[in-house]
Design a protein around this motif. Structure first.
Motif, mmCIF file in Angstrom:
data_model
loop_
_atom_site.group_PDB
_atom_site.id
_atom_site.type_symbol
_atom_site.label_atom_id
_atom_site.label_comp_id
_atom_site.label_asym_id
_atom_site.label_seq_id
_atom_site.Cartn_x
_atom_site.Cartn_y
_atom_site.Cartn_z
ATOM 1 N N THR A 165 -75.204 34.898 -38.257
ATOM 2 C CA THR A 165 -74.514 35.131 -36.630
ATOM 3 C C THR A 165 -73.103 35.101 -36.826
ATOM 4 N N VAL A 166 -73.003 36.245 -36.416
ATOM 5 C CA VAL A 166 -71.617 36.449 -36.278
ATOM 6 C C VAL A 166 -71.468 36.801 -34.839
ATOM 7 N N ILE A 167 -70.307 36.161 -34.597
ATOM 8 C CA ILE A 167 -69.519 36.936 -32.769
ATOM 9 C C ILE A 167 -68.230 37.414 -33.342
ATOM 10 N N TRP A 168 -67.555 38.386 -32.609
ATOM 11 C CA TRP A 168 -66.049 38.520 -32.798
ATOM 12 C C TRP A 168 -65.487 38.674 -31.057
ATOM 13 N N ALA A 169 -64.841 38.195 -31.352
ATOM 14 C CA ALA A 169 -64.118 37.638 -29.913
ATOM 15 C C ALA A 169 -62.281 38.086 -30.690
ATOM 16 N N GLN A 170 -61.839 38.910 -29.954
ATOM 17 C CA GLN A 170 -60.525 39.876 -29.666
ATOM 18 C C GLN A 170 -59.210 39.576 -29.651
ATOM 19 N N ASP A 171 -59.778 38.393 -28.481
ATOM 20 C CA ASP A 171 -58.586 37.844 -27.765
ATOM 21 C C ASP A 171 -59.104 36.106 -27.780
ATOM 22 N N GLY A 172 -57.602 34.987 -27.244
ATOM 23 C CA GLY A 172 -58.362 33.746 -26.726
ATOM 24 C C GLY A 172 -59.047 33.682 -25.269
ATOM 25 N N GLU A 173 -59.028 34.818 -24.388
ATOM 26 C CA GLU A 173 -59.534 34.733 -23.197
ATOM 27 C C GLU A 173 -61.246 35.326 -23.616
ATOM 28 N N ALA A 174 -61.454 36.455 -24.489
ATOM 29 C CA ALA A 174 -62.747 36.464 -24.623
ATOM 30 C C ALA A 174 -63.473 35.794 -25.934
ATOM 31 N N ALA A 175 -62.479 34.786 -26.976
ATOM 32 C CA ALA A 175 -63.110 34.060 -27.119
ATOM 33 C C ALA A 175 -63.364 32.536 -26.526
ATOM 34 N N VAL A 176 -63.000 32.562 -25.266
ATOM 35 C CA VAL A 176 -63.763 31.465 -24.265
ATOM 36 C C VAL A 176 -64.468 32.020 -23.610
ATOM 37 N N GLU A 177 -64.285 33.120 -23.733
ATOM 38 C CA GLU A 177 -65.952 33.946 -22.738
ATOM 39 C C GLU A 177 -67.230 34.409 -23.268
ATOM 40 N N SER A 178 -67.111 34.182 -24.501
ATOM 41 C CA SER A 178 -68.452 34.792 -25.416
ATOM 42 C C SER A 178 -68.470 33.082 -25.993
ATOM 43 N N PHE A 179 -67.594 32.145 -25.339
ATOM 44 C CA PHE A 179 -67.691 30.427 -25.808
ATOM 45 C C PHE A 179 -68.873 30.186 -24.454
ATOM 46 N N LEU A 180 -68.325 30.371 -23.645
ATOM 47 C CA LEU A 180 -69.509 30.235 -22.406
ATOM 48 C C LEU A 180 -70.612 30.701 -22.414
ATOM 49 N N ASN A 181 -70.999 31.630 -22.731
ATOM 50 C CA ASN A 181 -71.745 32.928 -22.198
ATOM 51 C C ASN A 181 -72.935 32.753 -23.492
ATOM 52 N N THR A 182 -72.933 32.190 -24.350
ATOM 53 C CA THR A 182 -73.383 31.847 -25.402
ATOM 54 C C THR A 182 -74.323 31.601 -25.383
ATOM 55 N N GLU A 183 -75.636 30.695 -25.596
ATOM 56 C CA GLU A 183 -75.785 29.819 -25.693
ATOM 57 C C GLU A 183 -76.107 28.841 -26.473
ATOM 58 N N HIS A 184 -75.922 29.285 -27.746
ATOM 59 C CA HIS A 184 -75.393 27.967 -28.388
ATOM 60 C C HIS A 184 -74.885 28.240 -29.912
ATOM 61 N N ILE A 185 -72.873 27.699 -30.174
ATOM 62 C CA ILE A 185 -72.398 28.276 -30.663
ATOM 63 C C ILE A 185 -72.497 26.694 -32.041
ATOM 64 N N ASP A 186 -72.513 27.254 -33.627
ATOM 65 C CA ASP A 186 -72.468 26.185 -34.225
ATOM 66 C C ASP A 186 -70.478 25.806 -34.469
ATOM 67 N N LEU A 187 -70.551 26.686 -35.216
ATOM 68 C CA LEU A 187 -68.747 26.632 -35.327
ATOM 69 C C LEU A 187 -67.870 28.380 -34.935
ATOM 70 N N VAL A 188 -66.799 27.625 -34.929
ATOM 71 C CA VAL A 188 -65.699 28.190 -34.132
ATOM 72 C C VAL A 188 -64.551 29.024 -35.746
ATOM 73 N N ILE A 189 -64.303 29.567 -35.621
ATOM 74 C CA ILE A 189 -63.163 30.031 -36.390
ATOM 75 C C ILE A 189 -62.570 30.780 -35.593
ATOM 76 N N MET A 190 -61.249 30.523 -35.606
ATOM 77 C CA MET A 190 -60.436 30.628 -34.337
ATOM 78 C C MET A 190 -58.861 31.016 -35.320
ATOM 79 N N ASP A 191 -58.074 32.455 -34.661
ATOM 80 C CA ASP A 191 -57.085 32.274 -35.239
ATOM 81 C C ASP A 191 -55.749 31.141 -33.998
ATOM 82 N N TYR A 192 -54.790 31.573 -34.847
ATOM 83 C CA TYR A 192 -53.983 30.512 -34.000
ATOM 84 C C TYR A 192 -53.052 31.493 -33.436
ATOM 85 N N MET A 193 -53.100 32.161 -33.678
ATOM 86 C CA MET A 193 -51.944 33.348 -32.479
ATOM 87 C C MET A 193 -52.774 34.326 -32.389
#
Length: 133
Positions: A40-68
């Motif tokens: 299952t793939v979840i998309w976050a379009q910015d850093g804030e959305a990534a943190v929000e998705s991470f905090l609001n999703t029951e379980h995330i197994d791996l994060v692919i993170m853009d640096y900039m």
């Protein structure tokens, strides 16, 4: 876009991968790579959305993170995620070099860095190793 056909089969049907990437074309490419894994793939379009998705999703197994990224860069977002769950593995990707000082702020053993463009098989193999740990 050319279909990505891994030479090895990956089946991560029970895994959830958060892709934090502000450029839609880069997300589409990454999603195409991971679609073949059944994850299952979840998309976050910015850093804030990534943190929000991470905090609001029951379980995330791996994060692919853009640096900039906008709002929070990848390092800032990863630090916030690691405060909640320091065992989630993170694969950083960037078109530019990541500053060593930035990476020292998040010195965890389960963080890997790739320069864009990412080699699909190398990414999948690294992800598989990180998901096993």
């Amino acid at each position: 876009m050319q279909e990505i056909k891994p030479s090895k089969s990956f089946d991560w049907g029970s895994k959830v991968i958060l892709i934090a990437e502000d450029q839609k074309i880069n997300f589409v490419l990454l999603k195409a790579i991971f679609d073949k894994t059944n994850a299952t793939v979840i998309w976050a379009q910015d850093g804030e959305a990534a943190v929000e998705s991470f905090l609001n999703t029951e379980h995330i197994d791996l994060v692919i993170m853009d640096y900039m990224m906008p709002k929070l860069n990848g390092v800032e977002a990863t630090k916030l995620m690691k405060e909640k769950n320091n065992s989630v593995p993170v694969i950083f990707q960037s078109a530019s070099a990541i500053e060593e000082d930035d990476m020292n702020q998040i010195s965890y053993d389960d963080i890997v860095y790739f320069q864009k463009p990412v080699n699909p098989m190398q990414l999948l193999s690294t992800a598989e190793n990180m998901l096993k740990e």
